[in-house]
Design an enzyme around this catalytic site. Structure first.
Site, PDB file in Angstrom:
ATOM      1  N   GLY A  35     -20.566 -22.792  30.795  1.00 21.34           N
ATOM      2  CA  GLY A  35     -21.553 -22.937  29.798  1.00 21.34           C
ATOM      3  C   GLY A  35     -22.077 -24.563  29.514  1.00 21.34           C
ATOM      4  O   GLY A  35     -21.696 -25.268  30.159  1.00 21.34           O
ATOM      5  N   ASN A  57     -17.657 -15.688  33.543  1.00 21.41           N
ATOM      6  CA  ASN A  57     -18.122 -14.553  34.180  1.00 21.41           C
ATOM      7  C   ASN A  57     -19.757 -14.744  34.352  1.00 21.41           C
ATOM      8  O   ASN A  57     -20.401 -13.859  34.705  1.00 21.41           O
ATOM      9  CB  ASN A  57     -17.845 -13.283  33.562  1.00 21.41           C
ATOM     10  N   SER A 113     -18.230 -18.175  24.860  1.00 21.29           N
ATOM     11  CA  SER A 113     -18.661 -17.250  24.171  1.00 21.29           C
ATOM     12  C   SER A 113     -20.237 -17.434  24.157  1.00 21.29           C
ATOM     13  O   SER A 113     -20.638 -18.680  24.100  1.00 21.29           O
ATOM     14  CB  SER A 113     -18.282 -17.459  22.663  1.00 21.29           C
ATOM     15  N   TYR A 185     -20.898 -12.537  15.568  1.00 23.28           N
ATOM     16  CA  TYR A 185     -20.295 -13.743  15.962  1.00 23.28           C
ATOM     17  C   TYR A 185     -19.331 -14.407  15.078  1.00 23.28           C
ATOM     18  O   TYR A 185     -18.200 -14.941  15.435  1.00 23.28           O
ATOM     19  CB  TYR A 185     -21.562 -14.725  16.114  1.00 23.28           C
ATOM     20  N   TYR A 199      -0.425 -16.459  17.106  1.00 22.16           N
ATOM     21  CA  TYR A 199       0.170 -16.905  18.320  1.00 22.16           C
ATOM     22  C   TYR A 199       1.235 -17.953  17.914  1.00 22.16           C
ATOM     23  O   TYR A 199       2.211 -18.256  18.518  1.00 22.16           O
ATOM     24  CB  TYR A 199      -0.548 -17.060  19.568  1.00 22.16           C
ATOM     25  N   GLN A 202       3.999 -16.568  15.722  1.00 23.30           N
ATOM     26  CA  GLN A 202       5.063 -15.522  16.309  1.00 23.30           C
ATOM     27  C   GLN A 202       5.502 -16.190  17.635  1.00 23.30           C
ATOM     28  O   GLN A 202       6.804 -15.985  17.945  1.00 23.30           O
ATOM     29  CB  GLN A 202       4.314 -14.112  16.756  1.00 23.30           C
TER      30      GLN A 202
END
Ligand code: UDP
Length: 356
Positions: A35, A57, A113, A185, A199, A202
Site C-alpha cells: 500500500g 492481498n 487497511s 473504519y 494481547y 494477556q
C-alpha cells in the site's frame, strides 16, 4: 517520465540514523506492505538492511509499489489476506498456509487497511475484517515469535472531537458514530487498538500504536474513485476540472508529508522507552479544505474553478493532533511544509498521469 523516490527514502534513513535507530539484521513483517505507507516502509527497511516480509492481498495495494524490491535477498512478497490465518515458521495449523522457511520475526507491523472514506460504503466488511480479524491474526504471529507489534491506527478513533479537544491528545476517547458511514473504519480501528491492548495484557507482548493523521505523498492512491481530498484536488487541478469542495470548505485537516510520517513511525518503533504507548503522528498545522484547494490551484497553475458540493455525513469538522507525546517521547515533529510536500506529490502525479 518516472519519479525517483531514492532521495526521500535516504532522507528518512538519515533522520532515523541520526537518532541512532537501525533495523539492520532485523526480520520485519509488514502487512499492507504494497500500500501507500506500507510500501514506503518496505523501501526504508530493505534499504537499511532489514529482512522485510511484505504481506498484501493486493486488494487496494499495488504490486507496482514493491515490484522494484522483488529479487533483493532481503525482501520477500507474499500475497495473502491478513484477515485469514497464515503461519510463519513451524506449521501449527493443518489447513492454513504456512511460510516455513522464515526464521524468527522480530517486529510485526500491521499496516493493512483501506482508508479512504469513499471506500467505506463499498468495502465496509473488508475494512472491518482487516482491522479486527487481521489485527488478531497479526498479533498471533507476534505472540508466536515474541515480536514487537506495531499497529497503524488512525485519528478517526477520535471521530468528530469538540473544538476544545482539537488539537487532540491521545487521552481523548473519541466521539464516534458506530453505525454511521465512517463506523466500519473508525470502530474497526478502535477494536484493533483493543485487540492490541488485550494481547499486551494477556500475553505480555510488546506493542506500540500510532494514530495517523491525513498523510499524502508519492504512491498515495489516486484513481478518481478513491476520492481522498489531496489526490482528488491534484487530479482535478492538473486536468483543469472543477475542484469539488465538500460543504463550505471550512472543515480543517492537517496534512503530513509521507517522509515525515514514516520517520515518525520508525522513531516510535525503534524507541526503547515507548513500549505500550499510543502516539499521534501527523502534522499539527491545520488548513481548511478551501485553503487546500487554493494552494493546489496555485501550485499547479491550474485554471480550475472551485465548486461546492454537499458535506458527507459525519465528516469531522476539525482534525489536528496534539504532538506533545511525539515530541517528548520520540523527539519527533514534522518538518516538511504543506507546500513542499504537495509540490513533490504533484510532481509524482504528473509522472504517473493520474493512472492507477
Ligand atoms: N473533501 C472535499 N472534496 C473532495 C474530497 C474530500 O472537500 O473531493 C473533503 C472531505 O469532505 C473532508 C476532507 O476533504 O472534509 C478530507 O477528506 P479525505 O477524503 O481526505 O478524508 P478524511 O480526512 O475525511 O478522512
Amino acid at each position: 517520465m518516472s519519479y525517483d523516490l531514492t532521495q526521500d527514502i535516504q532522507e528518512i534513513i538519515n533522520r532515523i540514523e541520526k537518532a541512532r535507530i537501525s533495523f539492520k539484521d532485523k526480520t520485519i513483517l509488514v502487512t499492507g506492505g504494497a500500500g501507500f505507507l506500507g510500501s514506503w516502509m518496505c523501501d526504508v527497511l530493505v534499504q537499511q538492511g532489514a529482512t522485510c516480509i511484505c504481506l498484501d492481498n493486493l486488494s487496494s495495494g499495488l504490486h507496482e509499489n514493491i515490484a522494484h524490491l522483488e529479487g533483493k535477498d532481503n525482501f520477500r512478497f507474499i500475497k495473502h489476506d491478513i484477515a485469514t490465518p497464515i503461519y510463519f515458521g513451524e506449521k501449527t495449523h493443518p489447513s492454513a498456509p504456512c511460510v516455513s522457511d522464515v526464521g524468527k520475526i522480530d517486529i510485526v507491523m500491521h499496516m493493512a487497511s483501506r482508508a479512504s472514506p469513499f471506500e467505506f460504503k463499498t468495502y465496509p466488511i473488508q475494512i472491518l475484517k482487516s482491522n479486527t480479524l487481521g489485527t488478531w491474526i497479526a498479533l498471533g504471529i507476534a505472540k508466536k515469535h515474541n515480536a514487537l507489534f506495531f499497529y497503524t491506527s488512525t485519528s478517526e478513533v477520535y471521530g468528530n472531537p469538540p473544538p476544545e479537544m482539537v488539537p487532540t491528545p491521545e487521552t481523548y476517547h473519541g466521539n464516534v458514530n458506530p453505525i454511521g458511514p465512517r463506523g466500519c473504519y473508525d470502530e474497526a480501528k478502535r477494536a484493533g487498538e483493543a485487540y492490541v491492548k488485550a494481547y499486551e495484557l494477556q500475553h505480555g507482548i510488546k506493542t506500540k500504536i500510532v494514530r495517523i493523521f491525513n498523510t499524502s505523498g508519492p504512491r498515495i492512491r489516486h484513481g478518481s474513485e478513491y476520492g481522498r481530498v489531496v489526490p482528488n484536488f491534484i487530479n482535478q487541478a492538473l486536468n483543469d476540472e472543477d475542484i469539488t469542495v465538500f460543504g463550505d470548505g471550512s472543515q480543517t485537516r492537517s496534512f503530513t508529508y509521507v517522509v515525515d510520517e514514516i520517520e515518525g513511525f520508525l522513531k516510535f518503533v525503534g524507541n526503547n522507552n515507548a513500549s505500550g504507548q499510543v502516539i499521534n503522528i501527523g502534522s499539527n498545522k491545520q488548513f481548511t479544505i478551501l485553503e487546500l484547494a487554493e494552494i493546489i490551484i496555485d501550485l499547479t497553475s491550474s485554471s480550475s474553478k472551485i465548486i461546492f458540493k454537499s458535506l458527507p455525513k459525519d465528516d469531522p469538522l476539525r482534525r489536528s493532533p496534539d504532538l506533545t507525546r511525539a515530541r517528548q517521547i520520540l523527539g519527533w515533529e514534522p518538518t516538511t511544509s504543506l507546500k513542499d510536500g504537495l509540490s513533490k506529490t504533484i510532481t509524482w502525479f504528473k509522472a504517473h498521469g493520474g493512472k492507477e
